[in-house]
Design an enzyme around this catalytic site. Structure first.
Site, PDB file in Angstrom:
ATOM      1  CE  LYS A 147      -4.364  -0.935   2.017  1.00  0.00           C
ATOM      2  NZ  LYS A 147      -5.367  -0.866   3.298  1.00  0.00           N
ATOM      3  CG  HIS A 252      -6.008   1.266  10.739  1.00  0.00           C
ATOM      4  ND1 HIS A 252      -5.467   0.775  11.547  1.00  0.00           N
ATOM      5  CD2 HIS A 252      -4.833   1.533   9.675  1.00  0.00           C
ATOM      6  CE1 HIS A 252      -4.948   0.778  11.806  1.00  0.00           C
ATOM      7  NE2 HIS A 252      -3.401   1.598  10.533  1.00  0.00           N
TER       8      HIS A 252
END
Length: 375
Positions: A147, A252
């Site tokens: 990512k 998150h």
């Protein structure tokens, strides 16, 4: 720090599989990079703090192996994870005539890794890169899995690409230069792995968190290796987050809202994730999934790791606004990662709105982060 022999964890992605080497003194072994270079020319992306600590020595080691090194220096800090910084990387690569076979090396923490990976994904339509993470958070999380990206004023990591590295080199000696605050921030992601996938690892962390805070080599290497094993297992099964990889985002959605709401850099990413994990656990408990004693264990471990366990007071409406920009929103519905028990997580859009709003009304944490320096 003199950890045990180097450990290697593999991320299995067919032709794009790669190793994660973990141990002390790895920056003193530049030959570990050679099998992963397309040509003997690299561009090392780093910031002034890490440059002053490691760049000259590492560049000299590579030069002794006839590897040409182009230094690419960008500003330090989450607030520089932006288009402007990305463009400055391109400026420096183009000025030095970096080619498609030039390997980019990310030497630094999560910000450097995300920027370098994104630059590698789009420069000349894609070039190879290597991660050399120098913070605990980057070693256990952001350097692994491909990512990459930058922030947008409306949300964290909203612009980026999936682009896997050729190698991750986690030298645990670099953790000696971290502030205590940065080390604790990395422990938030380590604890997260136990919460979502490995209750035994969570119990190990409860027994060994003080050893990690005091940087005991054997404990540090084990925690990094186990975290990487768990992430590699998930990434190997779901590289582009169409299923199980979303579990890695426990805390998150809340945490990214905290970062954006306070301004990127006010709280470290790991601090925001810690508070976010506690919010997720409290919501799970209110839905009848977790026992109150489980929530107490979670809160106690984050506090022992010197991390915040309550959200800052942004206001419920502001939290909901920021969380609505989350990448997991699907068909206009917010999806959250919650816990059905310690060591087992799931993704759902089915949660009582009133329960979510209730957990967001928590008081400002008396254990809020204090100042610290990056290393």
């Amino acid at each position: 720090m003199n950890p045990p022999q180097m450990l290697t964890v593999r991320v299995e992605l067919g032709e794009r599989s790669y190793p994660i080497h973990i141990g002390g003194g790895l920056l003193g072994q530049p030959e570990l990079l050679l099998p992963h270079l397309v040509q003997k020319r690299v561009a090392i992306v780093t910031n002034p703090v890490v440059r002053d600590l490691y760049l000259a020595r590492y560049s000299a080691g590579l030069a002794a192996l006839d590897v040409a090194v182009v230094p690419v220096i960008v500003p330090d800090g989450e607030n520089h994870k932006s288009w402007e910084t990305l463009n400055s990387i391109f400026d420096q690569l183009l000025t030095h005539r970096s080619e498609r076979k030039t390997t980019l090396i990310a030497l630094g923490g999560g910000v450097i890794g995300d920027l370098t990976g994104f630059a590698a994904a789009v420069y000349l339509r894609g070039v190879p890169y290597i991660q050399i993470p120098t913070t605990l958070l980057a070693q256990v999380d952001s350097s692994v899995g491909g990512k990459t990206g930058i922030n947008h004023p409306l949300g964290k990591n909203m612009i980026g690409a999936f682009h896997q590295p050729r190698l991750v080199l986690a030298d645990t000696d670099t953790l000696l230069t971290l502030s205590d605050r940065e080390l604790s921030a990395g422990l938030a992601e380590v604890i997260k792995y136990g919460l979502i996938r490995d209750a035994a690892f969570f119990a190990w962390l409860e027994a060994n968190v003080e050893k990690l805070l005091s940087r005991k080599p054997e404990a540090v290497v084990y925690a990094i290796a186990r975290s990487c094993e768990l992430k590699a297992e998930i990434v190997g099964a779901d590289e582009r987050e169409s299923g199980v990889r979303a579990l890695l985002n426990l805390g998150h959605t809340f945490g990214h809202a905290i970062e954006a709401g306070l301004g990127f850099g006010a709280w470290l990413h790991g601090e925001s994730v810690a508070a976010g994990c506690v919010l997720a656990s409290r919501l799970s408990q209110r839905m009848g999934l977790l026992r109150e004693s489980d929530v107490q264990r979670i809160v106690a471990l984050f506090r022992r790791a010197k991390l915040p366990t309550e959200p800052p007071s942004l206001g419920v409406a502001r939290y909901l606004e920021l969380m609505g920009v989350d990448k997991k929103v699907e068909h206009g519905r917010l999806r959250l990662v919650l816990l059905e028990r310690l060591g087992s997580a799931f993704v759902t859009a089915d949660f009582p709105q009133e329960s979510l709003e209730s957990v967001l009304e928590g008081p400002l944490d008396v254990h809020a982060p204090v100042g610290g320096t990056r290393g």
